[in-house]
Scaffold this active site. Structure first.
Site, PDB file in Angstrom:
ATOM      1  CE  LYS A 230      -4.362  -1.963   1.220  1.00 53.51           C
ATOM      2  NZ  LYS A 230      -5.273  -2.383   2.259  1.00 53.51           N
ATOM      3  NE  ARG A 264      -7.517  -8.417   0.905  1.00 58.93           N
ATOM      4  CZ  ARG A 264      -7.130  -7.636  -0.099  1.00 58.93           C
ATOM      5  NH1 ARG A 264      -6.098  -6.829   0.040  1.00 58.93           N
ATOM      6  NH2 ARG A 264      -7.781  -7.655  -1.249  1.00 58.93           N
TER       7      ARG A 264
HETATM    8  N1  HH2 Z   1      -7.402  -3.908   1.001  1.00 51.16           N
HETATM    9  C1  HH2 Z   1      -7.796  -3.865  -0.282  1.00 51.16           C
HETATM   10  C2  HH2 Z   1      -8.939  -4.572  -0.699  1.00 51.16           C
HETATM   11  N2  HH2 Z   1      -9.636  -5.331   0.168  1.00 51.16           N
HETATM   12  N3  HH2 Z   1      -9.918  -6.207   2.344  1.00 51.16           N
HETATM   13  C3  HH2 Z   1      -9.533  -6.279   3.622  1.00 51.16           C
HETATM   14  N4  HH2 Z   1     -10.212  -7.069   4.481  1.00 51.16           N
HETATM   15  N5  HH2 Z   1      -8.445  -5.591   4.082  1.00 51.16           N
HETATM   16  C4  HH2 Z   1      -7.711  -4.774   3.274  1.00 51.16           C
HETATM   17  O1  HH2 Z   1      -6.745  -4.134   3.758  1.00 51.16           O
HETATM   18  C5  HH2 Z   1      -8.102  -4.669   1.897  1.00 51.16           C
HETATM   19  C6  HH2 Z   1      -9.236  -5.418   1.467  1.00 51.16           C
HETATM   20  C7  HH2 Z   1      -7.018  -3.075  -1.276  1.00 51.16           C
HETATM   21  O2  HH2 Z   1      -5.943  -3.836  -1.794  1.00 51.16           O
HETATM   22  P1  HH2 Z   1      -5.983  -4.633  -3.182  1.00 51.16           P
HETATM   23  O3  HH2 Z   1      -7.085  -5.640  -3.169  1.00 51.16           O
HETATM   24  O4  HH2 Z   1      -4.659  -5.190  -3.473  1.00 51.16           O
HETATM   25  O5  HH2 Z   1      -6.232  -3.496  -4.263  1.00 51.16           O
HETATM   26  P2  HH2 Z   1      -7.495  -3.051  -5.097  1.00 51.16           P
HETATM   27  O6  HH2 Z   1      -8.569  -2.641  -4.147  1.00 51.16           O
HETATM   28  O7  HH2 Z   1      -6.991  -1.909  -5.940  1.00 51.16           O
HETATM   29  O8  HH2 Z   1      -7.960  -4.215  -5.928  1.00 51.16           O
END
Ligand code: HH2
Length: 305
Positions: A230, A264
């Site tokens: 992040k 995660r």
């Molecule tokens: N972060 C993201 C998405 N979902 N869910 C939980 N429970 N906790 C988190 O910190 C979290 C999440 C964002 O990260 P990512 O899925 O890699 O990116 P994007 O939302 O751009 O797909």
């Protein structure tokens, strides 16, 4: 302090699976989107996504978390039909996966279809604010529910990142969301909470939340945490998402030391190695009986590698 979970939660139940939280476990991220901030466009073909999902399980994740709508700051919402069209072939292709699959969605319609297609948990980044009926679905079906804290929506969340006391405010909001899930009939050991690193928080807010994660863990629920790649890590180190792997592992280890149970991450192999080394060291501290989970390689080699 070692990496044994310090929070009171000891297991997390998701559908038919029961995950031990005696030591931290990994939720591997699979984004089947064109626009996720880190892996967008890499797995938006079902064949590639299914292969990556299998690899995530082989690399040592305890859970596979699949998302089909980016929640990066400023991301535009995706209609339910589009989100489901991205998810369906991947979920069906991974039905035989040995680990539980969670689906990162806040839409009831998508969540219902995902559960029918075999998902064992729903990861709701709005903690029931988008659709409180998700709690009823989780209660009826016994799937796990992850309640994540976010201020506003992905479009607005970075506009106001000031808090009086960030950890206390996030803890209070998660306690309220958890209470709503319990009132809807969810079993306590199926509800996990997540402070939402990067969701409506400043650099200092993210660091303080990680530093005070034990306060979130004191809710008694399994704690998920997602610092992986992040932008607060980029702000600290001045590097892009692909160069944040070591920083992500460090942030996760720090979080696990303070009570996070589920890490995660995008980089499952690297995280698994870090946990295996920490666990092996932890197991040799005088008086520790649990903790070490030897790697598959060490087990196969009788611990002589
Ligand atoms: N972060 C993201 C998405 N979902 N869910 C939980 N429970 N906790 C988190 O910190 C979290 C999440 C964002 O990260 P990512 O899925 O890699 O990116 P994007 O939302 O751009 O797909």
């Amino acid at each position: 302090m070692g990496l044994s979970a310090v929070g009171p939660a000891r297991t997390w139940r998701t559908g038919d699976h029961e995950i031990s939280l005696e030591s931290p476990v990994i939720a591997g991220i699979l984004n089947v989107t064109p626009d996720s901030f880190s892996d967008g466009g890499r797995f938006d073909e079902p064949r590639k996504a299914i292969a990556r999902g299998r690899q995530i399980a082989e690399e040592g994740a305890a859970i596979l978390d699949i998302g089909a709508e980016s929640t990066r700051p400023g991301a535009a919402p995706v209609p339910a039909a589009e989100e489901w069209a991205r998810l369906e072939p991947v979920l069906l292709g991974l039905r035989d996966l040995p680990i539980p699959v969670s689906v990162d969605t806040h839409k009831l319609e998508v969540a219902e279809r995902a559960v029918d297609a075999g998902a064992s948990a729903i990861n709701d980044v709005t903690a029931l604010r988008a659709d409180p009926a998700l709690a009823g679905l989780a209660a009826r079906t016994g799937v796990g529910l992850i309640l994540m804290h976010m201020r506003g929506t992905p479009r607005t969340m970075q506009l106001d990142t000031d808090y009086g006391d960030v950890a206390a405010e996030v803890r209070g909001a998660l306690a309220e969301a958890r209470r709503a899930a319990l009132d809807a009939g969810c079993e306590p050991d199926r509800i996990a909470v997540d402070p939402g690193i990067g969701f409506g928080k400043s650099l200092d807010g993210n660091l303080e939340l990680l530093a005070r994660l034990d306060e979130i863990a004191s809710l008694g629920a399994p704690v998920w945490v997602g610092p992986s790649r992040k932008s607060f890590l980029g702000a600290l180190l001045d590097v892009g998402p692909d160069e944040r792997v070591t920083a992500s592992v460090a942030a996760c280890l720090a979080a696990a030391r303070r009570g996070a149970h589920v890490l995660r991450v995008h980089d499952v192999r690297e995280m698994r190695q870090a946990l295996d080394v920490e666990g092996a060291i932890e197991a040799r501290r005088p008086g520790v009986v649990h903790g070490a989970r030897p790697s598959a390689r060490a087990r196969a080699a009788g611990g002589r590698t």
